[in-house]
Design a protein around this motif. Structure first.
Motif, short mmCIF file in Angstrom:
data_model
loop_
_atom_site.label_atom_id
_atom_site.label_comp_id
_atom_site.label_asym_id
_atom_site.label_seq_id
_atom_site.Cartn_x
_atom_site.Cartn_y
_atom_site.Cartn_z
N GLU A 115 -22.81 -10.73 32.07
CA GLU A 115 -22.67 -10.83 33.52
C GLU A 115 -23.96 -10.46 34.22
OE1 GLU A 115 -19.97 -7.97 35.41
OE2 GLU A 115 -18.97 -9.69 36.28
N TRP A 116 -24.64 -9.45 33.67
CA TRP A 116 -25.93 -9.06 34.24
C TRP A 116 -27.03 -9.96 33.71
CZ3 TRP A 116 -25.70 -3.06 33.40
CH2 TRP A 116 -24.87 -2.50 34.39
N PRO A 117 -28.15 -10.04 34.43
CA PRO A 117 -29.31 -10.77 33.89
C PRO A 117 -29.74 -10.17 32.55
CG PRO A 117 -29.61 -10.29 36.21
CD PRO A 117 -28.37 -9.55 35.78
N THR A 118 -30.40 -10.95 31.75
CA THR A 118 -30.69 -10.56 30.37
C THR A 118 -31.61 -9.35 30.25
OG1 THR A 118 -32.49 -12.17 30.37
CG2 THR A 118 -30.37 -12.89 29.47
N PHE A 119 -32.25 -8.93 31.34
CA PHE A 119 -33.14 -7.78 31.23
C PHE A 119 -32.40 -6.45 31.31
CE2 PHE A 119 -32.78 -8.92 35.66
CZ PHE A 119 -32.67 -7.72 36.34
N ILE A 120 -31.11 -6.45 31.71
CA ILE A 120 -30.38 -5.20 31.84
C ILE A 120 -30.07 -4.60 30.46
CG2 ILE A 120 -28.26 -4.11 32.68
CD1 ILE A 120 -30.10 -4.93 34.90
N GLU A 121 -29.56 -5.43 29.57
CA GLU A 121 -29.20 -4.92 28.24
C GLU A 121 -30.40 -4.37 27.48
OE1 GLU A 121 -26.60 -6.23 24.31
OE2 GLU A 121 -26.94 -7.67 25.94
N PRO A 122 -31.55 -5.07 27.47
CA PRO A 122 -32.73 -4.47 26.83
C PRO A 122 -33.12 -3.13 27.44
CG PRO A 122 -33.09 -6.81 27.16
CD PRO A 122 -31.81 -6.46 27.88
N TYR A 123 -32.96 -3.01 28.76
CA TYR A 123 -33.32 -1.74 29.41
C TYR A 123 -32.42 -0.62 28.89
CZ TYR A 123 -34.08 1.88 32.86
OH TYR A 123 -34.36 3.08 33.46
N LEU A 124 -31.12 -0.84 28.86
CA LEU A 124 -30.19 0.20 28.43
C LEU A 124 -30.30 0.49 26.93
CD1 LEU A 124 -27.00 -0.82 30.45
CD2 LEU A 124 -28.61 1.04 30.95
N ASN A 125 -30.55 -0.55 26.15
CA ASN A 125 -30.59 -0.40 24.70
C ASN A 125 -31.91 0.16 24.17
OD1 ASN A 125 -28.21 -1.05 23.19
ND2 ASN A 125 -28.37 -3.15 23.93
N GLU A 126 -33.01 -0.27 24.79
CA GLU A 126 -34.30 -0.07 24.15
C GLU A 126 -35.27 0.81 24.92
OE1 GLU A 126 -35.73 -4.06 23.63
OE2 GLU A 126 -33.82 -4.72 22.74
N MET B 252 -24.14 3.26 22.56
CA MET B 252 -25.61 3.29 22.52
C MET B 252 -26.14 4.71 22.36
SD MET B 252 -26.54 0.78 25.71
CE MET B 252 -25.61 -0.72 26.02
N GLN B 253 -25.24 5.70 22.46
CA GLN B 253 -25.60 7.12 22.40
C GLN B 253 -26.55 7.49 23.55
OE1 GLN B 253 -27.03 7.67 18.33
NE2 GLN B 253 -24.95 8.08 17.62
N ARG B 254 -26.27 6.90 24.70
CA ARG B 254 -27.03 7.23 25.90
C ARG B 254 -26.34 8.37 26.65
NH1 ARG B 254 -32.28 5.71 26.06
NH2 ARG B 254 -32.57 3.46 25.82
#
Length: 203
Positions: free
Chosen positions: A103-114, A145-147
């Motif tokens: 649902e979010w643009p593809t840059f959100i998941e890399p931000y949260l994950n990496e 993600m252990q965030r």
């Protein structure tokens, strides 16, 4: 503790995220939640400023907006920020997909994950509506993600004491959280408790 906030940049791709230079090298606190839950208003209330742009139109924020927090005064502060706040786009309004990551643009998941600098996620949930499945999905994803994260219940000033107690209890149960901090950007209730939580978890 007093901070001077300064807008850094807006990012719509991982390549646009703040680098590791001295002016950007600080722990990041991300603010996440449904569209119109009050992320920008909460950031402004925490900072005592109007750095974050507030819109009544859900889904208006389409980039990650980064704000540097310098300890000191407007006349003099250190070059290196103490913290960086990241205001993330909301979800749940434009129902493009069933999953948050799509649902979010593809840059959100890399931000949260990496993102190595990401020290804490502040998850906003609305105390005035029933618990939402996509909020649960986000909180569950952060656990996986252990965030480190903290959940806050926004717009708490709109509910009476008993109503607020019931709402917080329902949100805790639905999202599997032991603690949810009720806050109000309008009255600034809960801001000291949230600041204490942010400082303790980031440190």
């Amino acid at each position: 503790m007093r901070f001077v906030p300064k807008f850094l940049l807006s990012a719509m791709a991982p390549a646009h995220f703040p680098g590791t230079a001295k002016t950007y090298d600080a722990p990041e606190v991300a603010f996440l939640g449904r569209s119109n839950v009050g992320k920008s208003s909460l950031i402004n209330a925490l900072l005592g400023s109007k750095e974050a742009k507030v819109s009544s139109t859900p889904g208006r924020t389409r980039a990650i907006n980064f704000f540097a927090l310098h300890e000191g005064t407007t006349q003099k502060f250190s070059q290196r920020p103490s913290l960086i706040f990241a205001d993330l786009p909301g979800y749940g309004y434009a129902k493009i997909s069933k999953s948050i990551s799509a649902e979010w643009p593809t840059f959100i998941e890399p931000y949260l994950n990496e993102r190595d600098q990401l020290a804490l996620c502040v998850c906003l949930v609305d105390t005035n509506i029933p618990p939402q499945a996509n909020d649960t999905q986000l909180i569950t994803a952060l656990r996986q993600m252990q965030r480190p994260h903290v959940v806050v219940g926004t717009k708490a000033d709109r509910l009476g004491g008993n109503q607020l107690t019931k709402s917080i209890a329902a949100l805790k149960k639905a999202h599997g959280e032991d603690r949810i901090i009720p806050v109000s950007s309008k009255t600034e209730d809960g801001m000291k408790a949230l600041w204490a939580e942010i400082v303790s978890l980031v440190q």
